[in-house]
Design a protein around this motif. Structure first.
Motif, PDB file in Angstrom:
ATOM      1  N   PRO A 123      -5.783  26.786 -22.669  1.00 21.92           N
ATOM      2  CA  PRO A 123      -6.095  25.403 -23.055  1.00 21.92           C
ATOM      3  C   PRO A 123      -7.298  25.334 -23.984  1.00 21.92           C
ATOM      4  N   VAL A 124      -7.295  24.330 -24.845  1.00 26.53           N
ATOM      5  CA  VAL A 124      -8.413  24.077 -25.749  1.00 26.53           C
ATOM      6  C   VAL A 124      -9.244  22.930 -25.188  1.00 26.53           C
ATOM      7  N   PRO A 125     -10.491  23.180 -24.818  1.00 27.87           N
ATOM      8  CA  PRO A 125     -11.335  22.091 -24.325  1.00 27.87           C
ATOM      9  C   PRO A 125     -11.460  20.993 -25.382  1.00 27.87           C
ATOM     10  N   GLU A 126     -11.175  19.763 -25.003  1.00 31.33           N
ATOM     11  CA  GLU A 126     -11.175  18.653 -25.947  1.00 31.33           C
ATOM     12  C   GLU A 126     -12.508  18.513 -26.665  1.00 31.33           C
ATOM     13  N   GLU A 127     -13.591  18.677 -25.929  1.00 39.02           N
ATOM     14  CA  GLU A 127     -14.903  18.505 -26.546  1.00 39.02           C
ATOM     15  C   GLU A 127     -15.222  19.594 -27.565  1.00 39.02           C
ATOM     16  N   SER A 128     -14.519  20.735 -27.484  1.00 41.12           N
ATOM     17  CA  SER A 128     -14.848  21.862 -28.365  1.00 41.12           C
ATOM     18  C   SER A 128     -14.349  21.670 -29.791  1.00 41.12           C
ATOM     19  N   ILE A 129     -13.426  20.717 -30.027  1.00 41.44           N
ATOM     20  CA  ILE A 129     -12.881  20.561 -31.377  1.00 41.44           C
ATOM     21  C   ILE A 129     -13.752  19.653 -32.249  1.00 41.44           C
TER      22      ILE A 129
END
Length: 251
Positions: A123-129
């Motif tokens: 999963p890609v952490p939402e805050e990381s984008i």
């Protein structure tokens, strides 16, 4: 195999015009065998900065998967960035659009895939984008200022709509590339050593073609072509061998 070629491609922006938009032809090999061919165009006209890339499997690469991918990235003077990508392989296809707006901290993603994956991705952490850039920004930034800085270095937060990772680029000094093939680039080049830190969007599968980042090395070489610093060679080394993208010079 398709993912490894994509990473090579991804590994592939003085004066008021940093890049002239002329096509660059690359051959992607793994040892003595050919995996794919790629055509890349880099343009920096001041108001608009763009990349277009086409990659298609060839030779042994087509044995693993007969595929073709296109990628277009454009950045306008107001800071808007748009990434459009499309891929076909066997009897499947995918399309993706990623848009970064100067008024929004996070990009929007529109993704379509005709068949579900047969593997899971992290999963890609939402805050990381937030505060990310497209995969070609490092090439543009370093190439534009290399004459002034004489250093190949920088830190970048990358997002391509699926994968989120950080790049740390360190200068490896000036080297001389040699080749027995006159069609390949030879001469002085700036070595760029690349470290990648994964945040999400990568396959969770394990097997002979899956390695941890500590087992992979990435090296980009920039040489002067038509007066511009451009990618002339990109190497990705893993325990099973080294994949290399080489610039093929026109006759």
């Amino acid at each position: 195999m398709k993912t490894r070629i994509g990473l090579l491609l991804l590994g592939l922006s003085s004066s008021s015009v940093a890049f002239d938009g002329q096509p660059l032809q690359y051959e992607i090999d793994w040892g003595p065998v050919t995996l794919a061919d790629a055509t890349v165009e880099l343009l920096d006209s001041g108001d608009i900065r763009s990349v277009s890339a086409d990659v298609a499997s060839r030779g042994v690469g087509a044995w693993f998967s007969d595929f073709q991918s296109t990628l277009e990235i454009m950045r306008t003077s107001d800071g808007t960035q748009i990434l459009n990508g499309g891929s076909t392989w066997d009897d499947a296809l995918s399309n993706i659009t990623v848009m970064w707006l100067p008024t929004e901290p996070k990009p929007s993603v529109d993704y379509y895939r005709s068949k579900p994956r047969d593997y899971e991705i992290t999963p890609v952490p939402e805050e990381s984008i937030a505060d990310t850039v497209d995969p070609f920004t490092p090439v543009f930034d370093i190439g534009r200022r290399l004459d002034e800085t004489e250093r190949c270095e920088g830190s970048y937060r990358i997002f391509d709509g699926i994968r989120r990772y950080d790049l740390e680029i360190k200068d490896g000094g000036l080297v001389t590339l040699t080749s027995d093939d006159p069609a390949n680039f030879s001469g002085p080049a700036r070595r760029c050593d690349i470290t990648l830190t994964r945040f999400g969007g990568f396959s969770t599968k394990t097997g002979m073609f899956r390695f941890g980042e500590s087992e992979i090395t990435r090296t980009l070489f920039l040489g002067q072509i038509r007066g511009y610093w451009l990618p002339v060679r990109f190497e990705v080394s893993a325990p099973i061998g080294t994949a290399v993208a080489r610039l093929a010079l026109s006759n």
